[in-house]
Design an enzyme around this catalytic site. Structure first.
Site, PDB file in Angstrom:
ATOM      1  N   GLU A  75       0.606  -1.136   0.002  1.00  0.00           N
ATOM      2  CA  GLU A  75      -0.146   0.234   0.263  1.00  0.00           C
ATOM      3  C   GLU A  75       0.510   1.217  -0.131  1.00  0.00           C
ATOM      4  O   GLU A  75       1.134   1.853   0.944  1.00  0.00           O
ATOM      5  CB  GLU A  75      -0.510   0.416   1.059  1.00  0.00           C
ATOM      6  CG  GLU A  75      -1.825   1.062   0.743  1.00  0.00           C
ATOM      7  CD  GLU A  75      -2.484   1.205   2.800  1.00  0.00           C
ATOM      8  OE1 GLU A  75      -3.297   0.605   2.811  1.00  0.00           O
ATOM      9  OE2 GLU A  75      -2.130   2.698   2.458  1.00  0.00           O
TER      10      GLU A  75
ATOM     11  N   HIS B 122      -8.566   1.628  -0.506  1.00  0.00           N
ATOM     12  CA  HIS B 122      -7.854   2.299   0.549  1.00  0.00           C
ATOM     13  C   HIS B 122      -8.904   3.356   0.802  1.00  0.00           C
ATOM     14  O   HIS B 122      -9.543   3.649   0.430  1.00  0.00           O
ATOM     15  CB  HIS B 122      -6.982   3.266  -0.233  1.00  0.00           C
ATOM     16  CG  HIS B 122      -5.533   4.215   0.791  1.00  0.00           C
ATOM     17  ND1 HIS B 122      -5.818   5.625   0.629  1.00  0.00           N
ATOM     18  CD2 HIS B 122      -4.565   3.235   1.011  1.00  0.00           C
ATOM     19  CE1 HIS B 122      -5.196   5.142   1.159  1.00  0.00           C
ATOM     20  NE2 HIS B 122      -4.526   4.611   1.503  1.00  0.00           N
TER      21      HIS B 122
ATOM     22  N   ASP C   7       2.564   1.576   4.023  1.00  0.00           N
ATOM     23  CA  ASP C   7       2.294   2.771   3.980  1.00  0.00           C
ATOM     24  C   ASP C   7       3.497   4.073   3.626  1.00  0.00           C
ATOM     25  O   ASP C   7       2.414   5.067   4.578  1.00  0.00           O
ATOM     26  CB  ASP C   7       0.988   3.182   4.896  1.00  0.00           C
ATOM     27  CG  ASP C   7       0.110   3.985   4.535  1.00  0.00           C
ATOM     28  OD1 ASP C   7      -0.253   4.138   3.298  1.00  0.00           O
ATOM     29  OD2 ASP C   7      -0.570   4.405   5.868  1.00  0.00           O
TER      30      ASP C   7
HETATM   31  C1  1DF Z   1      -2.452   9.870   5.268  1.00  0.00           C
HETATM   32  C2  1DF Z   1      -2.731   8.999   5.797  1.00  0.00           C
HETATM   33  C3  1DF Z   1      -2.481  10.342   4.804  1.00  0.00           C
HETATM   34  C4  1DF Z   1      -3.268   8.091   5.193  1.00  0.00           C
HETATM   35  C5  1DF Z   1      -3.356   9.279   3.228  1.00  0.00           C
HETATM   36  O1  1DF Z   1      -3.512   9.317   2.407  1.00  0.00           O
HETATM   37  C6  1DF Z   1      -3.078   7.752   3.654  1.00  0.00           C
HETATM   38  C7  1DF Z   1      -2.584  10.537   6.754  1.00  0.00           C
HETATM   39  C8  1DF Z   1      -3.708  11.216   1.552  1.00  0.00           C
HETATM   40  O2  1DF Z   1      -1.969  10.310   7.799  1.00  0.00           O
HETATM   41  O3  1DF Z   1      -2.762  12.233   6.368  1.00  0.00           O
HETATM   42  O4  1DF Z   1      -3.230   7.074   2.846  1.00  0.00           O
HETATM   43  N1  1DF Z   1      -3.064   5.747   5.606  1.00  0.00           N
HETATM   44  O5  1DF Z   1      -2.965   5.173   4.259  1.00  0.00           O
HETATM   45  O6  1DF Z   1      -2.798   5.765   6.177  1.00  0.00           O
HETATM   46 MN    MN Z   2      -2.210   4.589   2.808  1.00  0.00          MN
END
Ligand code: 1DF
Ligand code: MN
Length: 350
Positions: A19, A187, A313
């Site tokens: 991811e 996602h 991530d």
């Molecule tokens: C955040 C986290 C932002 C994830 C994301 O996309 C994201 C974040 C804008 O921490 O603001 O994909 N994530 O998958 O945990």
């Molecule tokens: Mn993510």
């Protein structure tokens, strides 16, 4: 630090991270434009109003890393022992764009760029197709084009302007997934106006909590409206420990059956399998954001060792010790190899 992180399989497995996000400049510019001209909803203001304008170290580092699909990313992968990154356009992709023609042109350019970068680094990068669900027929064609360009899997950032994939107009997307034999990855994205009120006022709308609640709901909407009865071979992956569904599964299953039996809701019809069946045969969960042994062990117990995949991530969570936490899990060597490598090879057909 307990051990050095190296690529190449020195611990008996390669690490495939499933991811991993990138962005295009025009995508971020479009978000910024929407925040400034007032067409962004509350969620976009909260999420991309932050990342695209904040001078904080977190925001600026993330933007720089998102925009790199070359040497910097490869160096970061080398430094944390990531052999292969399965890459997708960062959330929410082009799904919030109000002009569907602009969304389609932008996501097509992003897919072309990703395909070129994957061809430049074929042993390190694998791409997923991004789509503009605003136009389901076009998205179906883009899924087929992506498969021809070598992409493995399709990324959707949860709702599209408040619409969910169980709505009938999205069926062409599932037909294209079935025809090309590809996995759908759902996602998180920022919450629609219908959900965000009590979350954003408390600072809970983002990855801390709101993301998981909304994405878990999306998966449940698809399961309970029979997506896997219509497409029995379909595989859907979700991140973040299965967005908490494995933890709640007994209760979800019990209450689903009680609701179906009592005919409480028109939309809750009898299904071919129970909730455990779908979670064990049609759903995959990744460990993005949850390098946490109790959560990973719970997923193994509830979904099985063949259904859980590693994700970092990157760049939202770029933490070497989280890779080590996976390496040090108290599970069998066979289970660890499935988690880190072979489950991803199987479901992405690498
Ligand atoms: C955040 C986290 C932002 C994830 C994301 O996309 C994201 C974040 C804008 O921490 O603001 O994909 N994530 O998958 O945990
Ligand atoms: Mn993510």
């Amino acid at each position: 630090m307990t051990h050095e992180l190296k690529t190449g399989g020195d611990r008996g497995y390669k690490r495939i991270a499933t991811e991993e996000a990138f962005a295009t400049r025009e995508q971020i510019d479009a978000y910024l434009r929407m925040v400034k001209d007032g067409t962004a909803d509350k969620g976009m203001v909260s999420l991309w109003g932050f990342y695209a304008t904040s001078p904080s170290e977190r925001a600026t580092l993330i933007i720089d890393r998102l925009l790199d699909l070359g040497e910097r990313r490869l160096a970061d992968m080398d430094a944390t022992g990531i052999d292969v990154a399965i890459l997708s356009l960062t959330s929410p992709g082009v799904q919030p764009l109000l002009d569907t023609e602009e969304a389609k042109a932008m996501v097509q350019r992003a897919n072309d760029y990703l395909a070129e970068r994957c061809q430049a680094h074929p042993t390190r990068f694998v791409g997923m197709t991004s789509i503009a669900p605003q136009d389901p027929e076009w998205s179906a064609a883009e899924i087929r084009r992506g498969a021809e360009m070598g992409f493995r899997g399709v990324m959707v950032n949860s709702h599209t302007q408040g619409h969910y994939l169980d709505e009938p107009q999205f069926d062409p997307i599932f037909r294209a997934l079935a025809d090309t034999g590809q996995l759908l990855y759902i996602h998180p994205q920022t919450l629609p106006d219908s959900m965000i009120g009590g979350m954003v006022e408390a600072g809970l709308d983002g990855a801390i909590f709101g993301f998981g609640v909304e994405t878990g709901m999306h998966l449940l909407r698809l399961i309970t409206t029979g997506i896997f009865d219509r497409y029995p071979d379909l595989q859907i992956a979700v991140g973040h420990g299965g967005e908490a569904i494995p933890y709640w599964l007994y209760r979800i299953n019990y209450m689903h059956q009680a609701g179906v039996r009592s005919q409480r809701y028109e939309r809750l019809k009898p299904l071919k399998k129970d909730m455990f069946g779908y979670m064990r045969e049609n759903v995959l969960a990744t460990t993005s954001g949850l390098p946490f042994p109790p959560a990973i062990k719970l997923m193994h117990e509830v979904m099985g060792e063949d259904r859980v995949m590693y994700a970092m991530d990157y760049p939202y969570e770029y933490v070497a010790d989280e890779v080590r936490a996976h390496d040090l899990l108290d599970i069998s060597d066979a289970a660890k190899k499935k988690l880190m490598q072979t489950n991803a090879e199987r479901v992405f057909k690498l």
